[in-house]
Design a protein around this motif. Sequence first.
Motif, PDB file in Angstrom:
ATOM      1  N   THR A 154      14.812   9.345  18.907  1.00  0.00           N
ATOM      2  CA  THR A 154      13.406   9.049  19.216  1.00  0.00           C
ATOM      3  C   THR A 154      12.521   9.226  17.975  1.00  0.00           C
ATOM      4  N   ILE A 155      13.117   9.093  16.812  1.00  0.00           N
ATOM      5  CA  ILE A 155      12.409   9.343  15.554  1.00  0.00           C
ATOM      6  C   ILE A 155      11.155   8.479  15.410  1.00  0.00           C
ATOM      7  N   THR A 156      11.204   7.234  15.924  1.00  0.00           N
ATOM      8  CA  THR A 156      10.060   6.332  15.729  1.00  0.00           C
ATOM      9  C   THR A 156       8.791   6.814  16.433  1.00  0.00           C
ATOM     10  N   GLU A 157       8.943   7.706  17.427  1.00  0.00           N
ATOM     11  CA  GLU A 157       7.769   8.213  18.154  1.00  0.00           C
ATOM     12  C   GLU A 157       6.836   9.046  17.266  1.00  0.00           C
ATOM     13  N   ILE A 158       7.374   9.656  16.204  1.00  0.00           N
ATOM     14  CA  ILE A 158       6.550  10.551  15.381  1.00  0.00           C
ATOM     15  C   ILE A 158       6.187   9.933  14.030  1.00  0.00           C
ATOM     16  N   LEU A 159       6.503   8.649  13.838  1.00  0.00           N
ATOM     17  CA  LEU A 159       6.252   7.994  12.557  1.00  0.00           C
ATOM     18  C   LEU A 159       4.958   7.191  12.568  1.00  0.00           C
ATOM     19  N   ASN A 160       4.344   7.062  11.412  1.00  0.00           N
ATOM     20  CA  ASN A 160       3.061   6.377  11.266  1.00  0.00           C
ATOM     21  C   ASN A 160       3.279   4.933  10.809  1.00  0.00           C
ATOM     22  N   PHE A 161       2.951   3.970  11.683  1.00  0.00           N
ATOM     23  CA  PHE A 161       3.074   2.550  11.368  1.00  0.00           C
ATOM     24  C   PHE A 161       1.692   1.973  11.077  1.00  0.00           C
ATOM     25  N   GLU A 162       1.574   1.139  10.045  1.00  0.00           N
ATOM     26  CA  GLU A 162       0.282   0.570   9.672  1.00  0.00           C
ATOM     27  C   GLU A 162       0.403  -0.929   9.403  1.00  0.00           C
ATOM     28  N   GLU A 163      -0.516  -1.678   9.997  1.00  0.00           N
ATOM     29  CA  GLU A 163      -0.579  -3.113   9.730  1.00  0.00           C
ATOM     30  C   GLU A 163      -1.132  -3.317   8.319  1.00  0.00           C
ATOM     31  N   VAL A 164      -0.557  -4.263   7.575  1.00  0.00           N
ATOM     32  CA  VAL A 164      -0.967  -4.424   6.174  1.00  0.00           C
ATOM     33  C   VAL A 164      -1.343  -5.868   5.864  1.00  0.00           C
ATOM     34  N   GLN A 165      -2.008  -6.043   4.735  1.00  0.00           N
ATOM     35  CA  GLN A 165      -2.362  -7.373   4.239  1.00  0.00           C
ATOM     36  C   GLN A 165      -2.247  -7.383   2.723  1.00  0.00           C
ATOM     37  N   LYS A 166      -2.333  -8.584   2.157  1.00  0.00           N
ATOM     38  CA  LYS A 166      -2.217  -8.730   0.704  1.00  0.00           C
ATOM     39  C   LYS A 166      -3.198  -7.804  -0.017  1.00  0.00           C
ATOM     40  N   GLY A 167      -2.719  -7.154  -1.061  1.00  0.00           N
ATOM     41  CA  GLY A 167      -3.554  -6.269  -1.857  1.00  0.00           C
ATOM     42  C   GLY A 167      -3.495  -4.808  -1.449  1.00  0.00           C
ATOM     43  N   ASP A 168      -2.875  -4.509  -0.299  1.00  0.00           N
ATOM     44  CA  ASP A 168      -2.754  -3.104   0.109  1.00  0.00           C
ATOM     45  C   ASP A 168      -1.805  -2.366  -0.827  1.00  0.00           C
ATOM     46  N   VAL A 169      -2.137  -1.098  -1.095  1.00  0.00           N
ATOM     47  CA  VAL A 169      -1.364  -0.269  -2.016  1.00  0.00           C
ATOM     48  C   VAL A 169      -0.972   1.032  -1.322  1.00  0.00           C
ATOM     49  N   TYR A 170       0.288   1.415  -1.494  1.00  0.00           N
ATOM     50  CA  TYR A 170       0.774   2.686  -0.962  1.00  0.00           C
ATOM     51  C   TYR A 170       1.521   3.438  -2.053  1.00  0.00           C
ATOM     52  N   PHE A 171       1.137   4.699  -2.252  1.00  0.00           N
ATOM     53  CA  PHE A 171       1.822   5.581  -3.187  1.00  0.00           C
ATOM     54  C   PHE A 171       2.786   6.441  -2.389  1.00  0.00           C
ATOM     55  N   LEU A 172       4.027   6.523  -2.838  1.00  0.00           N
ATOM     56  CA  LEU A 172       5.071   7.221  -2.092  1.00  0.00           C
ATOM     57  C   LEU A 172       5.704   8.292  -2.972  1.00  0.00           C
ATOM     58  N   PRO A 173       5.098   9.491  -2.993  1.00  0.00           N
ATOM     59  CA  PRO A 173       5.735  10.579  -3.738  1.00  0.00           C
ATOM     60  C   PRO A 173       7.063  10.940  -3.080  1.00  0.00           C
ATOM     61  N   THR A 174       7.947  11.560  -3.829  1.00  0.00           N
ATOM     62  CA  THR A 174       9.223  11.982  -3.254  1.00  0.00           C
ATOM     63  C   THR A 174       8.956  12.851  -2.030  1.00  0.00           C
ATOM     64  N   GLY A 175       9.811  12.680  -1.039  1.00  0.00           N
ATOM     65  CA  GLY A 175       9.659  13.463   0.188  1.00  0.00           C
ATOM     66  C   GLY A 175       8.894  12.764   1.289  1.00  0.00           C
ATOM     67  N   ARG A 176       8.179  11.685   0.945  1.00  0.00           N
ATOM     68  CA  ARG A 176       7.392  10.979   1.968  1.00  0.00           C
ATOM     69  C   ARG A 176       8.270   9.945   2.664  1.00  0.00           C
ATOM     70  N   ILE A 177       8.456  10.093   3.941  1.00  0.00           N
ATOM     71  CA  ILE A 177       9.292   9.202   4.743  1.00  0.00           C
ATOM     72  C   ILE A 177       8.605   7.833   4.831  1.00  0.00           C
TER      73      ILE A 177
END
Length: 324
Positions: A154-177
Amino acid sequence: MTLYPLKFKPIFKERIWGGNKLRTQLHKNVSGEAIGESWEVSDVEGEPSVVAEGALKGKTLQELSETFQEALLGEKVYKQFGTKFPLLIKYIDAKSDLSIQVHPNDELAQQRHNSFGKTEMWYVMHADIGAKLMVGFNQEVTKENYQKHVENNTITEILNFEEVQKGDVYFLPTGRIHAIGGGIVLAEIQQTSDITYRIYDWNRVDAEGNARELHTALAVDAIDYTKHDNYKTTYTATQNNSTTLVDCPYFTTNLIPFTGEKHINHDDKDSFVIYMCVKGNVLFEANEYKNELKFGETLLLPASLKNIKISTTEASELLEVYIK
């Protein structure tokens, strides 16, 4: 032999989740309907980038680092990393969802795999309507609580999903699922590492009915369980100016949207500079070198080249990447 701005032959990776947009949108010369990644600049062991054109054609990135050292990498970068090129640059096409995954930090990766960790960032170049990616948690989570969700599927129940569009930026430091969702094409900038802990793969199986290997035990101590209120990077880009998207110890990435002509001086940097063309087409000039960087292409500017001119007749955008 004189250094010049370098283009490399893309290294294409077939993936269970890959599609055909690297060919149809980024105009990559690739066949196959499940090509998920184009490695643009790579010094991953056994997967070296090879120069595509000019006097150094056929040379690997590793050979260039050993031959030119500070002139290619920058004195500070060379002192820190030796001849190991520290960044891996990719374009990614996700036709379907990637696995839920996490990357270990430098200390853990060194201890377990004799490797760098894998801090990375995404710049979304295309997103189908409604396309989502997954980053971080949607609630406060403890290690024990997380493990129960993994065990119960049931892992997906606690995960954060976000709708995205062109130009969106996400920084993913180590450890971030995290996970890229289906319908997204993006540029990925990361440390030179191919260490990924796969946590959940949507119960997928291959043509032979086999599931891909999961690394749930290894992931437990690699995950940062902190919940954040906002995972997306906020920025305001202005035409013909450079806007910093990410500034971390591993890389700095700027966005340059421009039309017309622009002179850039890199005297303030002691590093190579990588340019990814994420919109339009751009003409690069440095000394006698003149070459077009087309949409979906990547260029490595050696540290010894400080002055360039870029020009375009259409609205274009470059990602500019270097190490401080």
